[in-house]
Design an enzyme around this catalytic site. Structure first.
Site, PDB file in Angstrom:
ATOM      1  N   ASP A 136      55.373  56.581 -14.977  1.00 30.16           N
ATOM      2  CA  ASP A 136      54.821  57.772 -15.627  1.00 30.16           C
ATOM      3  C   ASP A 136      53.581  58.257 -14.882  1.00 30.16           C
ATOM      4  O   ASP A 136      53.467  58.060 -13.669  1.00 30.16           O
ATOM      5  CB  ASP A 136      54.515  57.429 -17.100  1.00 30.16           C
ATOM      6  CG  ASP A 136      54.729  58.621 -18.023  1.00 30.16           C
ATOM      7  OD1 ASP A 136      54.009  59.616 -17.854  1.00 30.16           O
ATOM      8  OD2 ASP A 136      55.601  58.560 -18.902  1.00 30.16           O
ATOM      9  N   HIS A 191      50.188  61.733 -20.626  1.00 29.44           N
ATOM     10  CA  HIS A 191      51.610  61.461 -20.858  1.00 29.44           C
ATOM     11  C   HIS A 191      51.957  59.976 -20.742  1.00 29.44           C
ATOM     12  O   HIS A 191      52.623  59.398 -21.613  1.00 29.44           O
ATOM     13  CB  HIS A 191      52.407  62.286 -19.843  1.00 29.44           C
ATOM     14  CG  HIS A 191      53.873  62.371 -20.091  1.00 29.44           C
ATOM     15  ND1 HIS A 191      54.755  61.432 -19.636  1.00 29.44           N
ATOM     16  CD2 HIS A 191      54.629  63.304 -20.739  1.00 29.44           C
ATOM     17  CE1 HIS A 191      55.990  61.783 -19.995  1.00 29.44           C
ATOM     18  NE2 HIS A 191      55.938  62.920 -20.661  1.00 29.44           N
ATOM     19  N   SER A 467      60.588  62.745 -23.789  1.00 31.67           N
ATOM     20  CA  SER A 467      59.663  61.756 -23.216  1.00 31.67           C
ATOM     21  C   SER A 467      59.141  60.796 -24.277  1.00 31.67           C
ATOM     22  O   SER A 467      58.852  59.639 -23.976  1.00 31.67           O
ATOM     23  CB  SER A 467      58.441  62.462 -22.614  1.00 31.67           C
ATOM     24  OG  SER A 467      58.733  62.982 -21.355  1.00 31.67           O
TER      25      SER A 467
END
Ligand code: NAG
Ligand code: NAG
Ligand code: NAG
Ligand code: NAG
Ligand code: NAG
Length: 511
Positions: A136, A191, A467
């Protein structure tokens, strides 16, 4: 005078033309060579095989990534004629251009049936030896969700490293960090912190986004360890970095790989770094879980049968933001609004430090830099009639609240779906999991609305996407592995898919 002006204009124009011709020549040269991944399959089994010297003999010089631990290949800048030559060489499976892949928590665990506390059976000793690899944007090492407090040393099988860059320290929870982006593994997007904490974050009590969605944040396997592989920056996730992360993570000894990212479109397996990497991971007993993508109703980009592909669905919790009109009527809109206008009514149309009411109710509430609520068409109609009905229309927007009333999960419209455009007889996505309005850890280096207009910084925030769904399934896969360490990736995948609750055909919901 006019002549002089003409002359000076010409001089300027000519210089400009000359300059532009240099620039375009330079651009042309750069376009001429581009980064390709040269994939060469498994590593040959002869003991004296040296991947690096083989790569160099193919190309004289390899300037790029070299894959030599878990499979064979490299990346390099090639011209079109070089690409053709390399593609024809013996041992080369495929040569494909590097692409930028895109990035595509906890009432959701209760909702999925993995309740906190004694009601959930856990195999703590094995869980503590389980390692989840997260591909990520990196991770926030200081987050409470990754605190090493109470953890013993990393499991013996761990062969990875902590190379997060300057000012980045691992601990006994966050045991590994690798950076391929040259930014350092610290997460400056938020994220990666969010997905890692959803998969395997610690149990952290009293988390919320300014009180909204308050509760205990935790991953599916809170006692397991995390290794962060930073393959994405704000600009995206390059193919050659993704492959490097697979090459490393497989050799490092992770148990499950969670990848909340994907290409713009589905690629043939031998030209997709995630399909290639996941294939070699599978051969080593490591399951790769990937998000389906957020291009619904368009088809998913995750198509290889050896990847567990995850769609996103709602849970029983939704975040709502009420708008109260001057006449006392309350309209229930949508957004994640932490701004408290303290019930004060403002004249509609006046410039309240940016309060907005939108007519575009979406499928999910998102964090905005201003007090905002999005109304459905009907409610927006009520607002307009109210404005029409009075000389001085007023309204206020309340702070968001969580409501628990939606028993049935539904697949989100943004969630990419079937068919599998590469192998039509293999159904994709494989499973759906919570991916709407998920509270999880975040990076305090970026605003929760991801805009520069917002100077708030938080440790936990609410966001949506496939996600967010992917790490829920990575957590479940790791959980299953703690009870069945000998199970192959396909057995784990099969167990998850065949024990999910099937819902009606139209909502295609299993978990
Ligand atoms: C965020 O986390 C950091 C590190 O754990 C902590 O020092 C800080 O107080 C937290 N901030 C808030 C608002 O909780
Ligand atoms: C190191 O990280 C901490 C925590 O994010 C930050 O406050 C500090 O400024 C950083 N130091 C450097 C030199 O980057
Ligand atoms: C929970 O957090 C809120 C703010 O984030 C704080 O005001 C409250 O005191 C905390 N409660 C407990 C029990 O720690
Ligand atoms: C969230 O906070 C509210 C108000 O403080 C409290 O009534 C509620 O029980 C909390 N919910 C959870 C899940 O902790
Ligand atoms: C608002 O008022 C105007 C003029 O009285 C009228 O034409 C219009 O239909 C009204 N709109 C709504 C949404 O009530």
């Amino acid at each position: 005078m006019a002549k002089l002006r003409e002359a000076s204009f010409c001089a300027l124009a000519c210089v400009l033309v000359l300059f532009l011709s240099f620039v375009s020549a330079d651009t042309y040269n750069r376009q001429d060579k581009q980064v390709y991944v040269v994939y060469m399959g498994s590593l040959p089994s002869q003991p004296d095989y040296k991947p690096t010297s083989d790569h160099i003999s193919i190309l004289q010089q390899v300037t790029g990534e070299s894959y030599k631990k878990s499979f064979n290949g490299f990346s390099a800048r090639l011209t079109e004629s070089e690409r053709k030559r390399v593609a024809e060489m013996e041992g080369v499976v495929s040569v494909f251009p590097s692409k930028k892949y895109k990035l595509h928590t906890t009432a959701s665990w209760d909702f999925m049936g993995l309740k906190e506390g004694k009601n959930t059976k856990r195999n703590l000793a094995v869980e503590s030896d389980t390692i989840v690899g997260v591909f990520d944007t990196g991770i926030s090492p200081e987050s409470e969700s990754f605190s090493g407090k109470g953890f013993g040393p990393p499991p013996k099988k761990w062969k990875g490293v902590c190379k997060g860059g300057k000012n980045f320290t691992c601990n006994n929870k966050l045991i590994g960090a690798r950076d391929y982006t040259n930014e350092g593994t610290r997460d400056i997007e938020g994220h990666g912190t969010h997905t890692a904490s959803t998969a395997a974050g610690n149990v952290v009590e009293n988390t919320s986004f300014y009180g909204i969605g308050n509760g205990t944040a935790r991953g599916g396997v809170p006692d397991s360890r995390i290794a962060a592989y930073k393959v994405c920056s704000g600009a995206g996730c390059s193919s050659e970095y993704i492959l490097s992360a697979f090459d490393d993570a497989i050799a490092d000894g992770v148990d499950v790989i969670s990848a909340s990212l994907g290409g713009d479109t589905a690629y043939m397996y031998e030209k997709d770094p995630i399909a290639i990497g996941a294939f070699h991971a599978m051969a080593k007993g490591i399951l790769t879980v990937q998000s389906a993508g957020n291009n619904g109703p368009n088809p998913t980009v995750s198509v290889a049968p050896w990847i567990l592909t995850v769609a996103a669905s709602t849970t029983n919790r939704r975040i709502v933001t009420k708008v109260v009109l001057g006449n006392g009527k309350t309209l229930v809109g949508q957004s994640v609004n932490a701004f408290d206008l303290k019930g004060k009514h403002y004249a509609i149309g006046s410039q309240v430090p940016v309060a907005f009411i939108f007519r575009d109710k979406k499928e999910f509430a998102s964090v905005q830099p201003w007090p905002v609520s999005s109304l459905s068409l009907d409610d927006f109609g009520s607002l307009i009639s109210y404005i029409n009905s009075t000389k001085s229309p007023k309204a206020t927007i309340l702070k968001s609240e969580a409501i628990f009333n939606q028993a049935d999960p539904k697949v989100a419209g943004f969630s990419s779906r079937g068919p599998n455009t590469i192998a039509v007889d293999i159904l994709k996505p494989d499973i759906t999991a919570p991916g709407v309005e998920i509270l999880a850890a975040y990076s305090p280096l970026v605003s929760p609305s991801a805009t520069t207009l917002d100077n708030r910084r938080v440790n936990y925030t609410i966001t949506s996407g496939t996600s967010m769904a992917c790490p829920h399934v990575s957590g479940v896969a790791a959980y299953i592995k703690t009870f069945h360490p000998e199970w192959s990736p396909s057995m784990i995948q099969s167990a998850i898919m065949t024990t999910g609750k099937q819902k009606s055909y139209t909502s295609v919901t299993f978990l």
